[in-house]
Every structure is written in structure tokens, then in C-alpha cells.
Write a protein that holds these residues in place. Sequence first.
Motif, PDB file in Angstrom:
ATOM      1  N   THR A   4       0.783  -0.866  -0.307  1.00 55.63           N
ATOM      2  CA  THR A   4      -0.503   0.131  -0.033  1.00 55.63           C
ATOM      3  C   THR A   4       0.746   1.254   0.635  1.00 55.63           C
ATOM      4  O   THR A   4       2.288   1.420   0.956  1.00 55.63           O
ATOM      5  CB  THR A   4      -0.065  -0.147   1.004  1.00 55.63           C
ATOM      6  N   GLU A   6       0.853   4.830   0.245  1.00 59.77           N
ATOM      7  CA  GLU A   6       0.181   7.012   0.450  1.00 59.77           C
ATOM      8  C   GLU A   6       1.393   7.853   0.785  1.00 59.77           C
ATOM      9  O   GLU A   6       2.459   7.783   0.166  1.00 59.77           O
ATOM     10  CB  GLU A   6       0.513   6.711   2.862  1.00 59.77           C
ATOM     11  N   TYR A  37     -14.932  10.350  -7.723  1.00 58.99           N
ATOM     12  CA  TYR A  37     -14.381   9.793  -6.299  1.00 58.99           C
ATOM     13  C   TYR A  37     -15.654   8.717  -5.854  1.00 58.99           C
ATOM     14  O   TYR A  37     -16.721   9.207  -6.176  1.00 58.99           O
ATOM     15  CB  TYR A  37     -14.701  11.347  -5.980  1.00 58.99           C
ATOM     16  N   THR A  38     -15.608   8.554  -5.177  1.00 56.27           N
ATOM     17  CA  THR A  38     -16.294   7.744  -4.312  1.00 56.27           C
ATOM     18  C   THR A  38     -16.579   7.802  -3.147  1.00 56.27           C
ATOM     19  O   THR A  38     -15.196   7.628  -2.099  1.00 56.27           O
ATOM     20  CB  THR A  38     -16.284   5.844  -4.598  1.00 56.27           C
ATOM     21  N   ARG A  40     -17.323   7.106   0.695  1.00 54.02           N
ATOM     22  CA  ARG A  40     -18.054   5.326   1.292  1.00 54.02           C
ATOM     23  C   ARG A  40     -18.873   5.956   2.529  1.00 54.02           C
ATOM     24  O   ARG A  40     -18.202   6.848   3.231  1.00 54.02           O
ATOM     25  CB  ARG A  40     -16.532   4.983   1.591  1.00 54.02           C
ATOM     26  N   GLU A  44     -14.174   7.651   4.120  1.00 54.91           N
ATOM     27  CA  GLU A  44     -13.334   7.096   2.907  1.00 54.91           C
ATOM     28  C   GLU A  44     -13.638   7.547   2.038  1.00 54.91           C
ATOM     29  O   GLU A  44     -14.855   7.436   1.310  1.00 54.91           O
ATOM     30  CB  GLU A  44     -12.333   5.285   2.801  1.00 54.91           C
ATOM     31  N   VAL A  45     -12.752   8.493   0.991  1.00 53.51           N
ATOM     32  CA  VAL A  45     -12.742   8.944  -0.449  1.00 53.51           C
ATOM     33  C   VAL A  45     -11.931   7.865  -1.290  1.00 53.51           C
ATOM     34  O   VAL A  45     -11.115   7.651  -0.639  1.00 53.51           O
ATOM     35  CB  VAL A  45     -12.754  10.040  -0.424  1.00 53.51           C
ATOM     36  N   VAL A  46     -12.489   7.659  -2.724  1.00 58.10           N
ATOM     37  CA  VAL A  46     -11.842   6.623  -2.998  1.00 58.10           C
ATOM     38  C   VAL A  46     -12.016   7.506  -4.479  1.00 58.10           C
ATOM     39  O   VAL A  46     -12.898   7.708  -5.028  1.00 58.10           O
ATOM     40  CB  VAL A  46     -12.596   5.248  -3.203  1.00 58.10           C
ATOM     41  N   SER A  48     -10.124   7.145  -8.413  1.00 62.76           N
ATOM     42  CA  SER A  48     -10.570   6.310  -9.414  1.00 62.76           C
ATOM     43  C   SER A  48     -10.346   7.708 -11.154  1.00 62.76           C
ATOM     44  O   SER A  48     -11.066   8.702 -10.923  1.00 62.76           O
ATOM     45  CB  SER A  48     -11.353   5.262  -9.806  1.00 62.76           C
TER      46      SER A  48
END
Length: 109
Positions: A4, A6, A37-38, A40, A44-46, A48
Motif C-alpha cells: 500500500t 500513501e 470520487y466514490t 463511502r 473514506e474517499v476512493v 479512480s
Amino acid sequence: MAATLEVESTLTDRYQTTVPETVRRALRLGKRDKIHYTIRPGGEVVLSRAEPAQEDDPVLGSFLGLLARDIANHPERLQAIDAGFVQRLQWLTGGIKVDLDAALSADDE
């Protein structure tokens, strides 16, 4: 298991940031690409890479951008469409059926 990574970036006074190089490479982002942006439930922001919609037409998009810039730069040029002109267009095109999903013929390509 994959490692991972960061990274951090800083928000400017205008709430803008630079996407760090490692993120750009991981998402294969280029200039003018869009980010999806997703968000959750836990906060938490994902991020892509946003894939362009298949119906997006780059030529049409460029033309619409040209129109938008022209309207923004010269709002005094805007004119209302005359009701008589609208009626004439309706008369000229009335009854014409168009299937927008049909393939174009070789002559129309």
C-alpha cells in the motif's frame, strides 16, 4: 499481497490540489482527464480514473466548449429566437421521423 502506497497533497486557498505523481501514474491520468470520487459511508474517499462516456463526441465537445467561451466572452451577441422562425422550422421538419439509434448509411458516413 500488494504494498500500500500513501501520499499527501495540500489544498490551496481555493480548495484545489495537485494530484501527486504516484497517483497520476497509478490511475494512468493525463492532462484534462477526469477523476471519479466514490465517498463511502465511513468518510473514506476512493479516487479512480473516470472513463469517458461512450456517447461523448470529442468534436462535439470541442464545439460546445467554443460556444460556451464565446457566450461567456460576448454575452451582448445573444439574441432571442423569433417565434416566426420557430414556426418555419417546425413546418419544414414536421412529420420527419428520425431514428437516432439507427446506423448511418454508407452515403451518410
